[in-house]
Design an enzyme around this catalytic site. Structure first.
Site, mmCIF file in Angstrom:
data_model
loop_
_atom_site.group_PDB
_atom_site.id
_atom_site.type_symbol
_atom_site.label_atom_id
_atom_site.label_comp_id
_atom_site.label_asym_id
_atom_site.label_seq_id
_atom_site.Cartn_x
_atom_site.Cartn_y
_atom_site.Cartn_z
ATOM 1 N N ILE A 206 18.071 -8.651 13.819
ATOM 2 C CA ILE A 206 18.809 -9.205 14.704
ATOM 3 C C ILE A 206 18.408 -10.348 15.826
ATOM 4 O O ILE A 206 17.276 -9.875 16.376
ATOM 5 C CB ILE A 206 19.751 -8.241 15.460
ATOM 6 C CG1 ILE A 206 20.381 -6.944 14.763
ATOM 7 C CG2 ILE A 206 20.651 -8.781 16.506
ATOM 8 C CD1 ILE A 206 21.657 -7.461 14.000
ATOM 9 N N HIS B 202 18.814 -10.846 19.100
ATOM 10 C CA HIS B 202 19.735 -10.554 20.259
ATOM 11 C C HIS B 202 20.151 -11.631 21.075
ATOM 12 O O HIS B 202 19.511 -12.460 21.533
ATOM 13 C CB HIS B 202 19.101 -9.243 21.007
ATOM 14 C CG HIS B 202 19.098 -7.980 20.140
ATOM 15 N ND1 HIS B 202 20.209 -7.202 19.542
ATOM 16 C CD2 HIS B 202 17.900 -7.413 19.478
ATOM 17 C CE1 HIS B 202 19.800 -6.039 18.890
ATOM 18 N NE2 HIS B 202 18.449 -6.210 18.571
ATOM 19 N N ARG C 279 9.343 1.810 15.868
ATOM 20 C CA ARG C 279 9.315 0.833 17.017
ATOM 21 C C ARG C 279 8.138 1.157 17.865
ATOM 22 O O ARG C 279 7.849 2.482 17.948
ATOM 23 C CB ARG C 279 10.490 1.096 17.951
ATOM 24 C CG ARG C 279 11.752 1.084 17.269
ATOM 25 C CD ARG C 279 13.052 1.524 18.225
ATOM 26 N NE ARG C 279 14.357 1.373 17.817
ATOM 27 C CZ ARG C 279 14.923 2.336 17.016
ATOM 28 N NH1 ARG C 279 14.107 3.519 16.882
ATOM 29 N NH2 ARG C 279 16.165 2.275 16.576
ATOM 30 N N CYS D 176 15.660 -12.436 -11.779
ATOM 31 C CA CYS D 176 16.376 -11.397 -10.861
ATOM 32 C C CYS D 176 17.755 -11.763 -11.335
ATOM 33 O O CYS D 176 18.231 -12.808 -10.646
ATOM 34 C CB CYS D 176 15.835 -11.427 -9.530
ATOM 35 S SG CYS D 176 17.204 -10.443 -8.654
ATOM 36 N N CYS E 129 20.004 -3.006 -8.618
ATOM 37 C CA CYS E 129 19.133 -2.303 -9.356
ATOM 38 C C CYS E 129 17.803 -2.077 -8.814
ATOM 39 O O CYS E 129 16.948 -1.451 -9.295
ATOM 40 C CB CYS E 129 18.883 -3.283 -10.829
ATOM 41 S SG CYS E 129 17.537 -4.332 -10.873
#
Lengths: 493, 120, 427
Positions: free
Chosen positions: A57, A59, A325, A412, A449
């Site tokens: 994210i 922020h 973290r 893929c 997958c």
């Protein structure tokens, strides 16, 4: 002082320890100057630890305590994202976030957050229930109001770290992987010896961005200077679920619970890949290598997330992971220069990803006194664009495939990735050398997958491009070979 | 040849149906849906056999392995001996499905044959 | 530029997937008179998953002899080659548009479009992964699906582990237990969450019992341990609600864990197109012609529902091929809103029942396919239409591992409306 005998292999102006997003951003920021730079990481790829396992994210910055370093770095960092992601060709979507008040008792918290946002200089808007549900019909009907932060975004965190390192390398920095720094030793002349498992380097300045292990390196270096320090990083684990990209209309914003003392709480968010991320938990652990997920924690994560989005389709869960973290005991970012030529960038927990560009600039400023910063006129801030076939129109794809057939070969199936894209990911500066490295750069293995179909192909391409045997190809770090020997021993070749 | 311990029960492996076979003291078989089940039960109790399937390294082809099988069931206790022979064997494309790669393996009256056609 | 790089070709029928379902569909459609047929296969060789199934046990129904997977695939391929069917390998289908334009891409073909009057999806199934069943613990190397291990061993020729544990007693898991053992690995056990095996009885006998490999029923993996390579798994017993029973944990020192925990029909192409999916099978909802909720788009094989035997996949493929042929040749054989239909519903003890819809005015005979929810012995199948008993079939045994067939003639269903239920009752 007990200084081990060392053989200095090479000399650099700045050695940056740790090629996570912070170290890579610092390396890239320093690459604007005429400096000999060395970026070191103990893993087999850049951005392998905390930078690879987070909420992805950008922020907005309404949450950190006004006046704190976190708040400042968050807000400055956020503003730098759009332009830098353009230069680096990193996937970024400024989708905005919604922090939900569920139940009447949370409504005042939203108002308090709006106040904090104003102090931090972050634009926000309080939406009422109807306005929230109109934006996001899949949210809980229990929602009372929400804090809408339009400057929040989502970024591809793998691509970000890789692009930063790539751009640093492109501009002359040296990147060494699989090389763990064991000690930063001050030298009598004010420079440093950086000792690794493979030798020693002399550095005029050192940036310590060693993530979870930055505390030990800093404390030991300062102890040698006779200045004991007490940096202490305690990892706080976050466990997540990943959902498949089942419906682009399921959610349009990052959805947060109201923050608690433990952190920003649970979020449910789209990713730049079109998947959905659910998490994280926030539990302290005393082991810096504890990336295990647990049933109990993930059950709590899911239950909390379902309070925001009751209809999360659990059948679409394709993966779980945990990240650590790097929480410094003071709970704040540590961006300091405890001795000339030594800069610590440690304790960079959330919103560290958002803050990376701002922190890198701080690091440059802190070094300004110690080393001459002369502009590099040849600095090129732009990464060569990545080919993203799955976003190209059919006629463009046809044209590219006609010119380069390897872009026609789709390896893929889940994520629609061609051999050409995989080969490019290997051959670029700071290229992939592992199966996970390919996955982080071009997505094969991210899909439903989980590599079941494409992994043998990816292994073959890696082996061919790197001039290795398939049984030497790693999943991720050293010691993670996928294949053992050929069947049948001697006749196997 | 083993002396069978009777009565005995077993699952028939002749076909995917997997009949539960019972063999009484007189070697009468019940529970079988077809005559092959009765034959299987008697063989299994006296000299059990299996078809062995595996692969063999293949050169001169983009396909690195060619699958193989024994052309007839071989004694169960010889499975690993036959595997060792298969490990010693190599093939080069082109290979035809059914092509003999090891003739009369270990004198067991079965050949090791390719089970896939691979052009060179 | 002189030529448009985006080539479009037109066909009567485009079949996606050249495994047993797709190849059988192609041959059957050709026999029914369809001329321009294109088969697209993502891998470089036709045959689908059969190519890596080097064990025997295929073809007993269809060819009355026991074949290995590659041999079975070769027969299906020969049949389609005899009919001169256009088969393109290394061609990945990326999209089907509502106009039945198939977007595909391959090294040899570039990015191209193929337009079909009808389309058959025979795209097989995906294996459920560690993430899908959420096994907790570390994330080391050495944990992979059994089918991926089978690919590495049988197609690429590599060992994937020395000390191996297998979670899930599905057939691929059992087959891999034997395969690893034959190649010199040690399989320490196979664990199954359910109180019964999900594989065929004969595979328990010849893959586990032959090599003294223990089968732990009502057990599952509680934790995965290992920082780089897998080092240990913790196995624990589960109760009837699949909750772990404390104190039953056993640890195994293994370097490899293979997962054989189920297959899911692979239908991204169809869901992107808006085809309705069946809640139980994971495949599309189909009628007796195997046509999906979009006219002219048919489904068969493991992408429709997971089969136990390739032989049944082939016959289902033929059914789809014939149906697509009728659609192409007779034109509008499309069910309309007012076409009389019977809906089917699984009753007591039945996991799923296919097809979901029967049109009694179009076919003489129906083939119902179903699986049971748990093992049964000496029971009867009751077929009821609108609550009225239509047919009763004795069954000495019924197993969840086996797909069951039930044939019905139109005479047995005189009433062309309402709901047909199938249930299990005591004899």
């Amino acid at each position: 002082m007990n200084r081990p005998a060392e053989q200095v292999r090479e000399s650099y102006d700045v050695v940056i320890i740790g090629a996570g997003v912070i170290g890579a951003a610092a390396a890239r920021a320093l690459a604007r100057y005429r400096l000999r730079l060395l970026l070191l990481d103990r893993e087999s790829d850049v951005g392998s630890v905390t930078s690879a396992a987070n909420s992805a994210i950008v922020h907005s910055g309404y949450d950190p305590t006004p006046g704190s370093l976190k708040a400042k770095m968050n807000v400055v960092g956020n503003r730098l994202f759009p332009e830098l992601c353009r230069q680096l060709d990193v996937d970024l979507k400024m989708i905005g976030s919604l922090t939900l008040a569920i139940g009447d008792e949370q409504v005042p918290i939203i108002e308090e957050l709006a106040g904090r946002a104003a102090q931090n200089g972050v634009p926000v808007e309080i939406l009422n229930r109807d306005a929230v549900l109109q934006r996001e019909p899949n949210l809980t009907p229990e929602v009372r109001s929400a804090l809408f932060a339009p400057t929040a975004g989502i970024v591809n965190p793998f691509e970000l770290t890789i692009a930063l390192a790539e751009n640093a390398v492109q501009n002359g920095a040296t990147l060494r992987l699989n090389e763990e720094v064991t000690r930063i030793s001050p030298r009598p002349d004010g420079s440093y010896t950086v000792m690794t498992g493979r030798g020693a380097y002399r550095a005029l300045a050192v940036i310590n961005a060693a993530g979870l292990h930055a505390d030990t390196l800093a404390n030991n270096a300062l102890a040698e200077l006779g200045r004991p320090a007490d940096y202490k990083i305690r990892p706080r684990k976050g466990e997540y679920f990943v959902l498949d990209h089942f419906d682009p209309e399921f959610l349009h914003h990052t959805i947060f619970t109201v923050p608690t003392e433990k952190g920003k709480g649970i979020l449910v968010s789209p990713t730049t890949h079109g998947n959905y991320l659910v998490g994280p938990s926030a539990e302290f652990t005393d082991r810096k290598d504890d990336f295990a997920t647990t049933d109990e924690t993930l059950a709590q994560v899911l239950a909390s997330a379902q309070k925001l989005v009751p209809s999360i389709p659990t059948r679409q869960i394709i993966r779980q992971f945990a990240g650590l973290r790097a929480v410094e005991k003071r709970g704040e970012f540590v961006i300091d220069r405890p001795a000339p030529g030594l800069v610590n960038l440690l304790g960079i927990q959330s919103p560290g990803l958002t803050a990376c560009f701002a922190i890198a600039e701080e690091a440059v400023e802190l070094l300004r006194e110690d080393i001459p910063l002369e502009e590099n006129p040849d600095f090129n801030p732009v990464c060569r664009p990545r080919v993203r076939l799955h976003r190209m129109a059919p006629d463009e794809r046809a044209k590219l495939a006609a010119e380069h057939p390897s872009f026609g070969r789709v390896v893929c199936r889940c994520e629609d990735v061609s051999e050409g894209e995989i080969v490019d990911a290997i051959r670029r500066p700071c290229g992939a050398t592992t199966v996970d490295g390919i996955k982080k750069r071009t997505r094969p293995g991210f899909g439903k997958c989980q590599g079941g179909f494409c992994q043998p192909q990816v292994v073959k391409i890696l082996a061919r491009e790197l001039g290795k045997k398939p049984e030497e190809i790693l999943l991720k770090s050293q010691g993670t070979e996928i294949l053992l020997e050929k069947i049948g021993g001697a006749n196997g070749d | 040849m083993n002396k069978p311990k009777l009565p005995a029960e077993m699952i028939c492996i002749v076909c995917p149906r997997g009949c539960r076979l019972r063999v009484d003291e007189e070697m009468n078989v019940t529970g079988n849906a077809c005559p092959r089940g009765a034959a299987y039960a008697k063989t299994e109790l006296t000299h059990p056999t299996r078809t062995v399937t595996s692969t063999v390294a293949l050169s001169e082809s983009a396909i690195g392995r060619v699958p193989v099988k024994t052309s007839a069931p071989i004694p169960k206790e010889k499975i690993f001996d036959v595997m060792a022979e298969i490990h010693r064997c190599g093939a080069a494309a082109p290979v035809a499905c059914g092509q003999v790669l090891i003739k009369n393996v270990l004198g067991l009256d079965a050949d090791v044959v390719a089970t896939r056609t691979v052009k060179s | 530029m002189a030529t448009d790089p985006l080539r479009t070709e037109t066909f009567d029928l485009v079949i996606i997937g050249a495994g047993s379902a797709g190849l059988a569909a192609a041959s059957a459609a050709a026999d029914a008179g369809v001329e321009r047929i294109l088969v697209l296969e993502k891998e470089d060789y036709p045959g689908g998953i059969l190519l890596q199934c080097v064990h025997n046990g295929f073809g007993l129904h269809r060819y009355k002899e026991e074949l290995t997977g590659p041999e079975y695939a070769e027969r299906a391929l020969n049949e389609s080659n005899k009919r001169g069917i256009d088969l393109r390998c290394g061609a990945m289908v990326l999209k089907i548009t509502p106009e039945k334009e198939i977007h595909y891409s391959g090294e040899k073909y570039g990015y191209r479009l193929a337009r079909g009057k009808a389309v058959i999806c025979a795209t097989g199934a995906d294996e459920r992964t560690r993430g899908a069943i959420r096994i907790p613990g570390d994330r080391p190397t050495g944990v992979m699906t059994a089918g991926l291990a089978q690919h590495y061993m049988n197609l690429d020729g590599y060992m994937v582990g020395r000390r191996v544990f297998i979670l899930g007693s599905g057939d691929i898991g059992l087959i891999m237990a034997r395969r690893v053992t034959l190649e010199g690995g040690k399989v320490l056990g196979v664990a199954e969450l359910m109180p019964y095996s999900n594989g065929l009885a004969r595979n328990i006998a010849q893959c586990l019992n032959d090599f003294d490999i223990p089968l732990y029923l009502s057990h599952t993996v509680r934790e995965i341990r290992g920082k780089k390579r897998l080092e240990q798994i913790v196995l624990a017993r589960v109760d009837e609600n699949f909750a772990f029973v404390p104190g039953t944990e056993k640890t195994f020192d293994v370097d490899t864990l293979l997962l054989s925990v189920g297959l899911i029909p692979s239908n991204r192409l169809l869901t992107d197109l808006g085809v309705r999916l069946h809640p139980k099978t994971g495949g599309p909802v189909v009628d007796e012609t195997l046509q999906t909720s979009i006219p002219g788009i048919f489904s068969c094989g493991n992408s429709l529902h997971v089969h136990d035997l390739a032989d049944f996949v082939s016959s289902e493929g033929e059914n789809a091929g014939r149906s697509a042929a009728r659609y192409v040749l007779d034109g509008a054989d499309t069910p309309t809103g007012d076409s009389p239909v019977i809906r089917t519903e699984p009753g007591a003890g039945i996991g799923y029942l296919l097809p979901s819809v029967l049109h009694t005015d179009r076919t003489e005979e129906f083939l119902l396919k179903f699986r049971v929810r748990k093992p049964y012995r000496n029971v009867v199948l009751l077929l009821k239409q609108n609550g009225k008993l239509m047919k009763k079939v004795k069954k000495p045994y019924l197993l969840p591992a086996e797909m069951e067939n039930l044939r019905l003639t139109r005479e047995e269903l005189p009433e062309p409306s309402g709901t047909l239920t199938l249930e299990i009752a005591d004899e």
